[in-house]
Scaffold this motif. Sequence first.
Motif, PDB file in Angstrom:
ATOM      1  N   CYS A 183      43.347  58.270  42.714  1.00  0.00           N
ATOM      2  CA  CYS A 183      43.958  57.364  43.685  1.00  0.00           C
ATOM      3  C   CYS A 183      45.093  56.570  43.036  1.00  0.00           C
ATOM      4  O   CYS A 183      45.137  56.382  41.831  1.00  0.00           O
ATOM      5  N   LEU A 184      45.996  56.140  43.892  1.00  0.00           N
ATOM      6  CA  LEU A 184      47.102  55.284  43.489  1.00  0.00           C
ATOM      7  C   LEU A 184      46.819  53.896  44.019  1.00  0.00           C
ATOM      8  O   LEU A 184      46.412  53.736  45.167  1.00  0.00           O
ATOM      9  N   ILE A 185      47.038  52.895  43.182  1.00  0.00           N
ATOM     10  CA  ILE A 185      46.728  51.523  43.567  1.00  0.00           C
ATOM     11  C   ILE A 185      48.028  50.740  43.702  1.00  0.00           C
ATOM     12  O   ILE A 185      48.816  50.657  42.763  1.00  0.00           O
ATOM     13  N   LYS A 186      48.241  50.160  44.883  1.00  0.00           N
ATOM     14  CA  LYS A 186      49.429  49.349  45.122  1.00  0.00           C
ATOM     15  C   LYS A 186      49.184  47.926  44.639  1.00  0.00           C
ATOM     16  O   LYS A 186      48.074  47.416  44.684  1.00  0.00           O
ATOM     17  N   THR A 187      50.251  47.297  44.192  1.00  0.00           N
ATOM     18  CA  THR A 187      50.173  45.913  43.732  1.00  0.00           C
ATOM     19  C   THR A 187      51.143  45.057  44.528  1.00  0.00           C
ATOM     20  O   THR A 187      52.054  45.558  45.187  1.00  0.00           O
ATOM     21  N   TYR A 188      50.957  43.749  44.431  1.00  0.00           N
ATOM     22  CA  TYR A 188      51.846  42.823  45.126  1.00  0.00           C
ATOM     23  C   TYR A 188      53.291  42.996  44.658  1.00  0.00           C
ATOM     24  O   TYR A 188      54.222  42.913  45.441  1.00  0.00           O
TER      25      TYR A 188
ATOM     26  N   ILE B 135      53.116  50.716  41.499  1.00  0.00           N
ATOM     27  CA  ILE B 135      52.012  51.585  41.895  1.00  0.00           C
ATOM     28  C   ILE B 135      51.348  52.126  40.629  1.00  0.00           C
ATOM     29  O   ILE B 135      52.019  52.675  39.753  1.00  0.00           O
ATOM     30  N   ILE B 136      50.041  51.926  40.544  1.00  0.00           N
ATOM     31  CA  ILE B 136      49.290  52.316  39.356  1.00  0.00           C
ATOM     32  C   ILE B 136      48.512  53.597  39.644  1.00  0.00           C
ATOM     33  O   ILE B 136      47.776  53.674  40.618  1.00  0.00           O
ATOM     34  N   ASP B 137      48.674  54.584  38.773  1.00  0.00           N
ATOM     35  CA  ASP B 137      47.828  55.770  38.825  1.00  0.00           C
ATOM     36  C   ASP B 137      46.516  55.355  38.156  1.00  0.00           C
ATOM     37  O   ASP B 137      46.465  55.160  36.939  1.00  0.00           O
ATOM     38  N   ALA B 138      45.466  55.204  38.959  1.00  0.00           N
ATOM     39  CA  ALA B 138      44.208  54.643  38.454  1.00  0.00           C
ATOM     40  C   ALA B 138      43.627  55.467  37.315  1.00  0.00           C
ATOM     41  O   ALA B 138      43.210  54.909  36.286  1.00  0.00           O
ATOM     42  N   ASP B 139      43.600  56.786  37.460  1.00  0.00           N
ATOM     43  CA  ASP B 139      43.033  57.636  36.404  1.00  0.00           C
ATOM     44  C   ASP B 139      43.801  57.472  35.094  1.00  0.00           C
ATOM     45  O   ASP B 139      43.204  57.347  34.022  1.00  0.00           O
ATOM     46  N   GLU B 140      45.110  57.467  35.198  1.00  0.00           N
ATOM     47  CA  GLU B 140      45.951  57.334  34.005  1.00  0.00           C
ATOM     48  C   GLU B 140      45.748  55.966  33.348  1.00  0.00           C
ATOM     49  O   GLU B 140      45.596  55.870  32.128  1.00  0.00           O
ATOM     50  N   PHE B 141      45.734  54.912  34.159  1.00  0.00           N
ATOM     51  CA  PHE B 141      45.565  53.556  33.627  1.00  0.00           C
ATOM     52  C   PHE B 141      44.223  53.421  32.913  1.00  0.00           C
ATOM     53  O   PHE B 141      44.143  52.887  31.807  1.00  0.00           O
ATOM     54  N   ILE B 142      43.176  53.912  33.546  1.00  0.00           N
ATOM     55  CA  ILE B 142      41.835  53.812  32.952  1.00  0.00           C
ATOM     56  C   ILE B 142      41.747  54.639  31.683  1.00  0.00           C
ATOM     57  O   ILE B 142      41.178  54.209  30.683  1.00  0.00           O
TER      58      ILE B 142
ATOM     59  N   ILE C  62      37.752  49.677  29.457  1.00  0.00           N
ATOM     60  CA  ILE C  62      37.445  49.861  30.880  1.00  0.00           C
ATOM     61  C   ILE C  62      36.441  51.004  31.044  1.00  0.00           C
ATOM     62  O   ILE C  62      36.624  52.086  30.494  1.00  0.00           O
ATOM     63  N   SER C  63      35.388  50.727  31.809  1.00  0.00           N
ATOM     64  CA  SER C  63      34.440  51.769  32.194  1.00  0.00           C
ATOM     65  C   SER C  63      34.290  51.731  33.711  1.00  0.00           C
ATOM     66  O   SER C  63      34.697  50.760  34.352  1.00  0.00           O
ATOM     67  N   VAL C  64      33.724  52.781  34.273  1.00  0.00           N
ATOM     68  CA  VAL C  64      33.638  52.871  35.738  1.00  0.00           C
ATOM     69  C   VAL C  64      32.262  53.366  36.175  1.00  0.00           C
ATOM     70  O   VAL C  64      31.561  54.037  35.423  1.00  0.00           O
ATOM     71  N   SER C  65      31.909  53.006  37.407  1.00  0.00           N
ATOM     72  CA  SER C  65      30.767  53.580  38.112  1.00  0.00           C
ATOM     73  C   SER C  65      31.334  54.299  39.326  1.00  0.00           C
ATOM     74  O   SER C  65      32.357  53.880  39.865  1.00  0.00           O
TER      75      SER C  65
END
Length: 196
Positions: A35-40, A44-51, A58-61
């Motif tokens: 997913c891509l995450i929009k910011t104010y 736009i952050i590529d979530a997979d790449e950022f993590i 950073i860890s995820v569930s």
Amino acid sequence: PLKGLGDLLIDLEEIRNQDIQTSIHLHIFGYIPNCLIKTYSKKIIDADEFINLNKSWISVSPSFSYYSKKLSKSLISNDAYVTYAQLDPCPNIVFEALSHGLPVIGCNSGGIPEIIKGCGEILPIENSMNTIYQNLNFEYGLKPPKKIHLYEAIIKIKNNQKAYRANIKHFLKTTFSNENSVRAYHELLKNLTFNN
């Protein structure tokens, strides 16, 4: 974007880079890959790449539909729950976090300040519009709180864990007891009026 996750990620990364003495580890609940995450700020952050770039802290569930009893164990293992969500009247995850003894850091918006009270820290946000809604920008999210306020809240909770947890225990016992819930519903029903 209205949950503010992208802005929170950016702020936490900057705090970690500026204050190497403060150990911050982020666990994202309900993560959905690809997913891509929009910011104010319209970044736009590529979530997979950022993590992946920040996997040391950073860890995820997985998404909530996959949760089992592991959710409780995962929540309890954290020091605090942080949300940048705004205009949310009653976020269930805030109640989940409190019920697991976690102090909450949230924005001064929606129902979060009323829920948190002395069980966490409220981050001030700027009112940038003269309407009943605050900082409306639904496409990219709402203007997030200032990074310095997040940093101060993290340090305050980190240094006062026992006090916050005692406040949470008292809050849950007094606010959500069966007696208090019945009393609150009785008052609500008693005060309802119908206009013809």
